[in-house]
Design an enzyme around this catalytic site. Structure first.
Site, PDB file in Angstrom:
ATOM      1  N   SER A  37       0.849  -1.224  -0.037  1.00  0.00           N
ATOM      2  CA  SER A  37      -0.017  -0.049   0.037  1.00  0.00           C
ATOM      3  C   SER A  37       0.815   1.066   0.089  1.00  0.00           C
ATOM      4  O   SER A  37       1.863   1.433   0.747  1.00  0.00           O
ATOM      5  CB  SER A  37      -0.897   0.190   1.245  1.00  0.00           C
ATOM      6  OG  SER A  37      -1.757  -1.061   1.191  1.00  0.00           O
ATOM      7  N   HIS A  68      -5.694  -2.239  -5.014  1.00  0.00           N
ATOM      8  CA  HIS A  68      -4.338  -3.027  -5.412  1.00  0.00           C
ATOM      9  C   HIS A  68      -4.670  -3.532  -6.848  1.00  0.00           C
ATOM     10  O   HIS A  68      -4.550  -4.723  -7.200  1.00  0.00           O
ATOM     11  CB  HIS A  68      -4.815  -4.140  -4.514  1.00  0.00           C
ATOM     12  CG  HIS A  68      -4.448  -4.006  -3.126  1.00  0.00           C
ATOM     13  ND1 HIS A  68      -3.041  -4.215  -2.692  1.00  0.00           N
ATOM     14  CD2 HIS A  68      -5.028  -3.451  -2.230  1.00  0.00           C
ATOM     15  CE1 HIS A  68      -2.851  -4.099  -1.443  1.00  0.00           C
ATOM     16  NE2 HIS A  68      -4.091  -3.507  -1.213  1.00  0.00           N
ATOM     17  N   HIS A  90      -4.164 -11.443  -1.918  1.00  0.00           N
ATOM     18  CA  HIS A  90      -4.134 -11.561  -0.311  1.00  0.00           C
ATOM     19  C   HIS A  90      -5.106 -12.866  -0.022  1.00  0.00           C
ATOM     20  O   HIS A  90      -6.059 -13.206  -0.648  1.00  0.00           O
ATOM     21  CB  HIS A  90      -5.134 -10.459   0.437  1.00  0.00           C
ATOM     22  CG  HIS A  90      -4.154  -9.042   0.263  1.00  0.00           C
ATOM     23  ND1 HIS A  90      -4.224  -8.411  -0.816  1.00  0.00           N
ATOM     24  CD2 HIS A  90      -3.176  -8.825   1.112  1.00  0.00           C
ATOM     25  CE1 HIS A  90      -3.423  -7.238  -0.577  1.00  0.00           C
ATOM     26  NE2 HIS A  90      -2.706  -7.420   0.610  1.00  0.00           N
ATOM     27  N   TYR A  92      -7.351 -13.367   2.232  1.00  0.00           N
ATOM     28  CA  TYR A  92      -8.632 -13.081   2.503  1.00  0.00           C
ATOM     29  C   TYR A  92      -9.759 -12.740   1.633  1.00  0.00           C
ATOM     30  O   TYR A  92     -10.703 -12.747   1.534  1.00  0.00           O
ATOM     31  CB  TYR A  92      -8.578 -12.040   3.531  1.00  0.00           C
ATOM     32  CG  TYR A  92      -8.077 -10.523   3.052  1.00  0.00           C
ATOM     33  CD1 TYR A  92      -8.886  -9.821   2.147  1.00  0.00           C
ATOM     34  CD2 TYR A  92      -6.999 -10.196   3.406  1.00  0.00           C
ATOM     35  CE1 TYR A  92      -8.181  -8.779   1.454  1.00  0.00           C
ATOM     36  CE2 TYR A  92      -6.433  -8.946   2.948  1.00  0.00           C
ATOM     37  CZ  TYR A  92      -7.369  -8.048   2.080  1.00  0.00           C
ATOM     38  OH  TYR A  92      -6.467  -6.944   1.448  1.00  0.00           O
ATOM     39  N   GLU A  93      -9.116 -12.785   0.247  1.00  0.00           N
ATOM     40  CA  GLU A  93      -9.857 -12.401  -0.970  1.00  0.00           C
ATOM     41  C   GLU A  93     -10.507 -13.796  -1.221  1.00  0.00           C
ATOM     42  O   GLU A  93     -11.325 -13.913  -2.246  1.00  0.00           O
ATOM     43  CB  GLU A  93      -9.157 -11.889  -2.099  1.00  0.00           C
ATOM     44  CG  GLU A  93      -8.573 -10.518  -1.887  1.00  0.00           C
ATOM     45  CD  GLU A  93      -7.697 -10.158  -2.968  1.00  0.00           C
ATOM     46  OE1 GLU A  93      -8.063  -9.817  -4.109  1.00  0.00           O
ATOM     47  OE2 GLU A  93      -6.370 -10.155  -2.485  1.00  0.00           O
ATOM     48  N   ALA A 120       2.143  -2.633   4.231  1.00  0.00           N
ATOM     49  CA  ALA A 120       1.731  -1.585   5.027  1.00  0.00           C
ATOM     50  C   ALA A 120       1.233  -2.487   6.346  1.00  0.00           C
ATOM     51  O   ALA A 120       0.696  -3.668   6.391  1.00  0.00           O
ATOM     52  CB  ALA A 120       0.350  -1.138   4.905  1.00  0.00           C
ATOM     53  N   MET A 218      -1.603  -8.460   6.972  1.00  0.00           N
ATOM     54  CA  MET A 218      -2.452  -9.557   6.347  1.00  0.00           C
ATOM     55  C   MET A 218      -1.844 -10.110   5.138  1.00  0.00           C
ATOM     56  O   MET A 218      -2.313 -10.655   4.366  1.00  0.00           O
ATOM     57  CB  MET A 218      -3.714  -9.012   5.930  1.00  0.00           C
ATOM     58  CG  MET A 218      -4.451  -8.379   7.067  1.00  0.00           C
ATOM     59  SD  MET A 218      -6.157  -7.444   6.498  1.00  0.00           S
ATOM     60  CE  MET A 218      -6.464  -6.561   8.076  1.00  0.00           C
ATOM     61  N   SER A 219      -0.408  -9.847   5.145  1.00  0.00           N
ATOM     62  CA  SER A 219       0.363 -10.541   3.854  1.00  0.00           C
ATOM     63  C   SER A 219       1.663 -10.817   4.344  1.00  0.00           C
ATOM     64  O   SER A 219       1.942 -10.911   5.270  1.00  0.00           O
ATOM     65  CB  SER A 219       0.330  -9.374   2.792  1.00  0.00           C
ATOM     66  OG  SER A 219       1.185  -8.123   3.283  1.00  0.00           O
ATOM     67  N   ASN A 242      -0.683   2.658  11.287  1.00  0.00           N
ATOM     68  CA  ASN A 242      -1.521   2.825  12.380  1.00  0.00           C
ATOM     69  C   ASN A 242      -1.035   2.095  13.544  1.00  0.00           C
ATOM     70  O   ASN A 242      -0.330   1.242  13.503  1.00  0.00           O
ATOM     71  CB  ASN A 242      -2.966   2.237  12.070  1.00  0.00           C
ATOM     72  CG  ASN A 242      -3.150   1.075  11.727  1.00  0.00           C
ATOM     73  OD1 ASN A 242      -2.798   0.518  10.579  1.00  0.00           O
ATOM     74  ND2 ASN A 242      -3.253   0.135  12.602  1.00  0.00           N
ATOM     75  N   HIS A 254      -9.647   1.233   6.668  1.00  0.00           N
ATOM     76  CA  HIS A 254      -8.794   0.996   5.377  1.00  0.00           C
ATOM     77  C   HIS A 254      -8.365   2.395   5.130  1.00  0.00           C
ATOM     78  O   HIS A 254      -7.281   2.493   4.532  1.00  0.00           O
ATOM     79  CB  HIS A 254      -9.595   0.277   4.622  1.00  0.00           C
ATOM     80  CG  HIS A 254      -8.624  -0.078   3.215  1.00  0.00           C
ATOM     81  ND1 HIS A 254      -7.626  -0.787   3.441  1.00  0.00           N
ATOM     82  CD2 HIS A 254      -8.782   0.111   1.998  1.00  0.00           C
ATOM     83  CE1 HIS A 254      -6.913  -0.841   2.236  1.00  0.00           C
ATOM     84  NE2 HIS A 254      -8.142  -0.444   1.055  1.00  0.00           N
TER      85      HIS A 254
HETATM   86  N1  HPA Z   1      -3.673  -5.044  11.141  1.00  0.00           N
HETATM   87  C1  HPA Z   1      -3.727  -5.578  10.362  1.00  0.00           C
HETATM   88  N2  HPA Z   1      -3.207  -5.304   8.865  1.00  0.00           N
HETATM   89  C2  HPA Z   1      -2.847  -3.993   8.784  1.00  0.00           C
HETATM   90  C3  HPA Z   1      -3.050  -3.121   9.796  1.00  0.00           C
HETATM   91  C4  HPA Z   1      -3.391  -3.452  11.033  1.00  0.00           C
HETATM   92  O1  HPA Z   1      -3.813  -2.785  11.908  1.00  0.00           O
HETATM   93  N3  HPA Z   1      -2.535  -1.784   9.374  1.00  0.00           N
HETATM   94  C5  HPA Z   1      -2.200  -2.049   8.196  1.00  0.00           C
HETATM   95  N4  HPA Z   1      -2.490  -3.338   7.574  1.00  0.00           N
END
Ligand code: HPA
Length: 280
Positions: A37, A68, A90, A92-93, A120, A218-219, A242, A254
């Site tokens: 990202s 993406h 990903h 989760y897709e 990210a 998540m990757s 974050n 997101h």
């Molecule tokens: N959790 C999971 N995946 C993420 C986060 C998070 O806080 N921030 C960016 N990708």
């Protein structure tokens, strides 16, 4: 018998993708870069030789996440031949885990010896803040399916790969030096992958912290496992976008992640280029 079928199906699929690409370009990359990202436009700054939309590659898993959009971009960072993945797949897709790592294996078969992973993440380490860049020194994969499950692809690697040094020490040192030379504050830590797509609960983040994770996403980890299996040299940098759930006082979105990734993009791109230049 079923297992043998599965084996050849997985490998044949990668070979079909390879053939699709080889019809368009014979470019041989040295470094494969997965753009996370915020880094989507990284390839705008490189000398592009060829581009291929994922949708043009037979059997290739095409991402559905906004932001993406997917293509391979072949070109040069300075004099280093690279292939960039603009957009990743990903778990989760809803893809099989073997499809999630297909692009990684494909880039290996295209000739890439080094894999530079970017992403990210959410910060678990309390000294991190939005915009922190963290070099990945190790990972925790326990909560995602192992992409090597199933009959082993012997043509790629061994059944039981060692995981003691997934993130290449020499590449890490080059990234450290690149950061220093460019006055970029680079932290280091352990990345944990969860499946997503929901963000974590505060209790899950406390658990991850106890387990030794500094950042969550998540990757990346499954890609590193597949790349390690086929003998690539791996490195990775995560942009902490974050503070993770429970550490942050506000709900996660997101959009917030995208915004922070975009804000950190200039220094992230600078670090990426400076590092890759050292990978000759
Ligand atoms: N959790 C999971 N995946 C993420 C986060 C998070 O806080 N921030 C960016 N990708």
């Amino acid at each position: 018998m079923e297992g043998v079928f599965f084996l050849s199906k997985t490998y044949d699929k990668i070979e079909d993708c390879l053939k699709s690409i080889r019809k368009v370009t014979d470019f041989v990359p040295k470094v494969a870069i997965v753009l996370g990202s915020g880094l989507g436009d990284y390839a705008d700054g490189i000398e592009v030789v060829a581009e291929i939309d994922y949708s043009e590659i037979k059997g290739f898993p095409v991402s559905t996440v906004p932001g993406h959009a997917g293509k391979f971009i072949f070109g040069y960072v300075d004099s280093v031949p690279v292939v960039c993945m603009k957009g990743r797949v990903h778990y989760y897709e809803g893809y099989d885990i073997s499809d999630v790592v297909l692009p990684t294996r494909l880039m290996h078969l295209l000739g890439a010896e080094i894999l530079f992973l970017t992403n990210a993440s959410g910060g678990i380490n309390k000294s991190f803040s939005a915009g922190t860049l963290m070099m990945i020194t190790d990972h925790i994969s326990t909560f995602v399916p192992n992409p090597l499950i199933g009959p082993n692809l012997d043509k790629l690697g061994t059944r039981f790969p060692d995981m003691s040094h997934v993130y290449d020490e020499e590449l890490q040192e080059k990234i450290r030096i690149a950061a220093k030379e460019n006055d970029i504050d680079l932290r280091e830590g352990v990345y944990i992958q969860f499946t997503g797509p929901s963000f974590e609960s505060p209790a899950e983040i406390r658990m991850a912290s106890v387990l030794g994770a500094d950042a969550v996403g998540m990757s990346t980890v499954v890609e590193a496992i597949a790349a390690n299996h086929c003998g690539m040299r791996i490195c990775g940098v995560s942009c902490v976008c974050n503070l993770a759930a429970g550490i942050s006082l506000t709900p996660l979105t997101h959009d917030e992640v995208q915004q922070a990734a975009n804000d950190a993009a200039p220094k992230f791109k600078k670090l990426l280029t400076a590092s890759v230049k050292k990978f000759v």
